[in-house]
Design an enzyme around this catalytic site. Structure first.
Site, PDB file in Angstrom:
ATOM      1  N   HIS A  30       0.861  -1.194   0.000  1.00 43.72           N
ATOM      2  CA  HIS A  30       0.000   0.000   0.000  1.00 43.72           C
ATOM      3  C   HIS A  30       0.890   1.233   0.000  1.00 43.72           C
ATOM      4  O   HIS A  30       1.780   1.363   0.856  1.00 43.72           O
ATOM      5  CB  HIS A  30      -0.868   0.033   1.258  1.00 43.72           C
ATOM      6  CG  HIS A  30      -1.814  -1.119   1.396  1.00 43.72           C
ATOM      7  ND1 HIS A  30      -3.093  -1.088   0.899  1.00 43.72           N
ATOM      8  CD2 HIS A  30      -1.666  -2.335   1.977  1.00 43.72           C
ATOM      9  CE1 HIS A  30      -3.709  -2.237   1.173  1.00 43.72           C
ATOM     10  NE2 HIS A  30      -2.859  -3.017   1.835  1.00 43.72           N
ATOM     11  N   HIS A  80      -2.711   9.991   6.235  1.00 42.73           N
ATOM     12  CA  HIS A  80      -3.431  10.651   5.136  1.00 42.73           C
ATOM     13  C   HIS A  80      -3.491  12.167   5.335  1.00 42.73           C
ATOM     14  O   HIS A  80      -3.439  12.925   4.368  1.00 42.73           O
ATOM     15  CB  HIS A  80      -4.833  10.060   4.984  1.00 42.73           C
ATOM     16  CG  HIS A  80      -4.811   8.648   4.452  1.00 42.73           C
ATOM     17  ND1 HIS A  80      -5.702   7.676   4.833  1.00 42.73           N
ATOM     18  CD2 HIS A  80      -3.962   8.047   3.578  1.00 42.73           C
ATOM     19  CE1 HIS A  80      -5.414   6.548   4.200  1.00 42.73           C
ATOM     20  NE2 HIS A  80      -4.372   6.748   3.431  1.00 42.73           N
ATOM     21  N   THR A 112      -3.025   1.834  -4.217  1.00 42.02           N
ATOM     22  CA  THR A 112      -3.366   3.027  -3.446  1.00 42.02           C
ATOM     23  C   THR A 112      -4.827   3.381  -3.645  1.00 42.02           C
ATOM     24  O   THR A 112      -5.416   3.065  -4.683  1.00 42.02           O
ATOM     25  CB  THR A 112      -2.443   4.213  -3.808  1.00 42.02           C
ATOM     26  OG1 THR A 112      -2.618   5.235  -2.816  1.00 42.02           O
ATOM     27  CG2 THR A 112      -2.714   4.779  -5.194  1.00 42.02           C
ATOM     28  N   THR A 113      -5.399   4.034  -2.636  1.00 44.40           N
ATOM     29  CA  THR A 113      -6.806   4.427  -2.670  1.00 44.40           C
ATOM     30  C   THR A 113      -6.905   5.841  -3.249  1.00 44.40           C
ATOM     31  O   THR A 113      -6.438   6.791  -2.609  1.00 44.40           O
ATOM     32  CB  THR A 113      -7.388   4.452  -1.222  1.00 44.40           C
ATOM     33  OG1 THR A 113      -6.867   3.342  -0.484  1.00 44.40           O
ATOM     34  CG2 THR A 113      -8.891   4.445  -1.233  1.00 44.40           C
ATOM     35  N   LYS A 115      -8.027   9.407  -3.706  1.00 40.62           N
ATOM     36  CA  LYS A 115      -8.723  10.197  -2.673  1.00 40.62           C
ATOM     37  C   LYS A 115      -9.216  11.523  -3.211  1.00 40.62           C
ATOM     38  O   LYS A 115      -8.554  12.170  -4.002  1.00 40.62           O
ATOM     39  CB  LYS A 115      -7.781  10.439  -1.489  1.00 40.62           C
ATOM     40  CG  LYS A 115      -7.423   9.151  -0.787  1.00 40.62           C
ATOM     41  CD  LYS A 115      -6.294   9.326   0.205  1.00 40.62           C
ATOM     42  CE  LYS A 115      -5.822   7.981   0.711  1.00 40.62           C
ATOM     43  NZ  LYS A 115      -5.053   7.197  -0.264  1.00 40.62           N
ATOM     44  N   ASP A 182     -11.686   1.561  -0.577  1.00 39.77           N
ATOM     45  CA  ASP A 182     -11.656   1.526   0.891  1.00 39.77           C
ATOM     46  C   ASP A 182     -13.021   1.034   1.384  1.00 39.77           C
ATOM     47  O   ASP A 182     -14.061   1.483   0.881  1.00 39.77           O
ATOM     48  CB  ASP A 182     -11.378   2.958   1.407  1.00 39.77           C
ATOM     49  CG  ASP A 182     -11.162   3.006   2.912  1.00 39.77           C
ATOM     50  OD1 ASP A 182     -11.890   2.315   3.658  1.00 39.77           O
ATOM     51  OD2 ASP A 182     -10.256   3.749   3.347  1.00 39.77           O
ATOM     52  N   GLY A 212      -8.896  -1.715   3.515  1.00 41.66           N
ATOM     53  CA  GLY A 212      -9.460  -0.863   4.560  1.00 41.66           C
ATOM     54  C   GLY A 212      -9.819  -1.685   5.779  1.00 41.66           C
ATOM     55  O   GLY A 212      -9.677  -2.918   5.775  1.00 41.66           O
ATOM     56  N   GLU A 242      -9.073 -11.148   7.055  1.00 39.16           N
ATOM     57  CA  GLU A 242      -8.103 -10.532   7.976  1.00 39.16           C
ATOM     58  C   GLU A 242      -8.660 -10.580   9.395  1.00 39.16           C
ATOM     59  O   GLU A 242      -7.906 -10.545  10.379  1.00 39.16           O
ATOM     60  CB  GLU A 242      -7.826  -9.084   7.535  1.00 39.16           C
ATOM     61  CG  GLU A 242      -6.398  -8.633   7.799  1.00 39.16           C
ATOM     62  CD  GLU A 242      -6.105  -7.236   7.257  1.00 39.16           C
ATOM     63  OE1 GLU A 242      -6.969  -6.633   6.598  1.00 39.16           O
ATOM     64  OE2 GLU A 242      -4.986  -6.748   7.520  1.00 39.16           O
ATOM     65  N   ASP A 317       3.070  -5.564   2.640  1.00 38.84           N
ATOM     66  CA  ASP A 317       1.852  -4.890   3.093  1.00 38.84           C
ATOM     67  C   ASP A 317       2.108  -3.395   3.279  1.00 38.84           C
ATOM     68  O   ASP A 317       1.732  -2.588   2.450  1.00 38.84           O
ATOM     69  CB  ASP A 317       1.326  -5.519   4.389  1.00 38.84           C
ATOM     70  CG  ASP A 317      -0.164  -5.300   4.590  1.00 38.84           C
ATOM     71  OD1 ASP A 317      -0.793  -4.753   3.682  1.00 38.84           O
ATOM     72  OD2 ASP A 317      -0.697  -5.690   5.648  1.00 38.84           O
TER      73      ASP A 317
END
Ligand code: 6MZ
Length: 377
Positions: A30, A80, A112-113, A115, A182, A212, A242, A317
């Site tokens: 990530h 973030h 990556t998310t 945003k 996410d 997420g 998870e 990770d």
């Protein structure tokens, strides 16, 4: 358990130097989890000086070592705040790619998310453009990230790894991108991410990740966007199991993603389904131990999957958050499960089969591993 117990010929455990120089494939990293501590501290100092945050509080959170899964997601909210502006996104992308290249990761699938941040005039698209800018900004290695035309491919061929170019030794890293959804997002937001991924295919976006906080959100919220992505030919990887959530694990496996990450809290029935599906598993040893999703390495499912010859790949990770590197993950697997250097090399090489990039890239990577194999003998 000794994962190498069925191996016909044990060989000596590789030392760190050997593991760093070995070519490696990273499939679960990530972006915002891979930022250097030094960069986070520098960014926090600036925001501290501007009175936006209290630096001493934040410094303590960044440098803390052991975190529960819950605390990790609180840390991401802080990261973030520090990183979500265009210039910083470009900077961290450049640094993260360089860090992976330094330790001879030859293929990196960075996720990556995208945003939206109205206060910075940021849309999901402009966030991703800043990521692209970061890939272009890398100077210490050659980065292959966009789909190549046959001409550019020919001119870049022969460069792969440690090539001599005007007297300087150049490395090359292939980077492909996964856009993350996410689990806090709505169906519409997830769909926006998938559409963006489709528009950015020519720029090296190869797939979609669902990640997420695993205790947040419902599978059915993301399913329409994931189904659409799958129909459009994007490759999909899911954070799966998870935390214990039997129903969700079963639905995720039935969806037949191209890969899954973690698989920590599986029950017998889940293992059976996973093994018969042959879905490759991205294994993140340090992350699982640090977040206590697995209590110790001797009961980690890596050993069973490895012995069963189920497709697995070691990954970091969040190398920044968990103070690790891909070489350290190989070293950990070697010492915890008794895997020798040749088997580790083979483990890394098997990763080529699970990447989301095209066959041409697979061919190039095979060549890189073939020439490294000669040096290993
Ligand atoms: C689930 C994780 C994660 O996307 O902002 N992320 N999701 N489990 C994990 N295991 C520890 N580690 C990271 O990178 C940070 C984001 O990646 C996801 C979280 O959504 C986190 O906010 P980007 O670049």
């Amino acid at each position: 358990m000794n994962a190498a117990e069925h191996s016909p010929r044990r060989n000596t455990v590789a030392d760190m130097e050997e593991l760093v120089s070995m070519p490696k494939v990273e499939l679960h990293a990530h972006l915002n989890g891979s930022v250097r501590d030094s960069t986070l501290l520098e960014l926090a100092r600036v925001l501290g000086d501007e009175g936006i945050i209290v630096f001493s509080d934040v410094e303590h959170v960044i440098m803390k070592d052991d975190r529960s899964l819950h605390e990790v997601f609180k840390l991401f909210d802080l990261i973030h705040i520090l990183t979500t502006d265009h210039k910083t996104v470009t900077r961290i992308t450049k640094e993260v790619v360089e860090d992976f290249a330094y330790e001879n990761v030859v293929y990196l699938e960075l996720r990556t998310t995208p945003k939206k941040n109205d206060s910075k005039g940021m849309s999901k698209r402009s966030y991703m453009e800043a990521v692209m800018e970061g890939l272009r900004a890398v100077t210490v290695v050659d980065v292959d990230f966009a789909l190549q035309t046959s001409d550019t491919r020919t001119s870049m061929k022969g460069l792969p790894i440690n090539d001599t170019c005007h007297g300087a030794r150049r490395k090359k890293i292939y980077v492909r991108l996964l856009l993350s959804i996410d689990r806090r997002e709505t169906t519409e937001a997830a769909m926006e991410t998938v559409k963006l991924a489709l528009e950015m295919r020519d720029l090296g976006v190869v797939g979609i990740d669902l990640s997420g906080n695993p205790i947040v959100g419902e599978w059915n919220t993301f399913l329409p966007a994931l189904k659409f992505a799958q129909e459009q030919g994007l490759c999909i990887t899911l954070h799966c199991g998870e935390v214990p959530n039997h129903q969700e694990i079963q639905m995720m496996l039935d969806f037949l993603p191209k890969r899954i990450g973690h698989a920590c809290c599986f029950r017998e029935e889940d293992w059976k389904k996973l093994k018969s599906s042959k879905i490759p598993v991205e294994i993140c040893l340090t992350s699982n131990i640090r977040t206590n999703t697995i209590s110790s390495l001797d009961i980690h499912h890596f050993a069973d999957l490895y012995n069963a010859k189920h497709p697995v790949i070691l990954c970091t990770d969040d190398s920044g958050v968990f103070s690790t590197s891909l070489s350290k993950e190989y070293s950990l697997a070697s010492s915890a499960f008794g895997i020798g250097r040749k088997e580790l090399f083979q483990l890394a090489r098997n990763g080529i089969d699970y990447i989301f990039a095209d066959d041409e890239v697979k061919g190039d990577l095979t060549e890189i591993f073939n020439s490294a194999a000669k040096e290993l003998d």
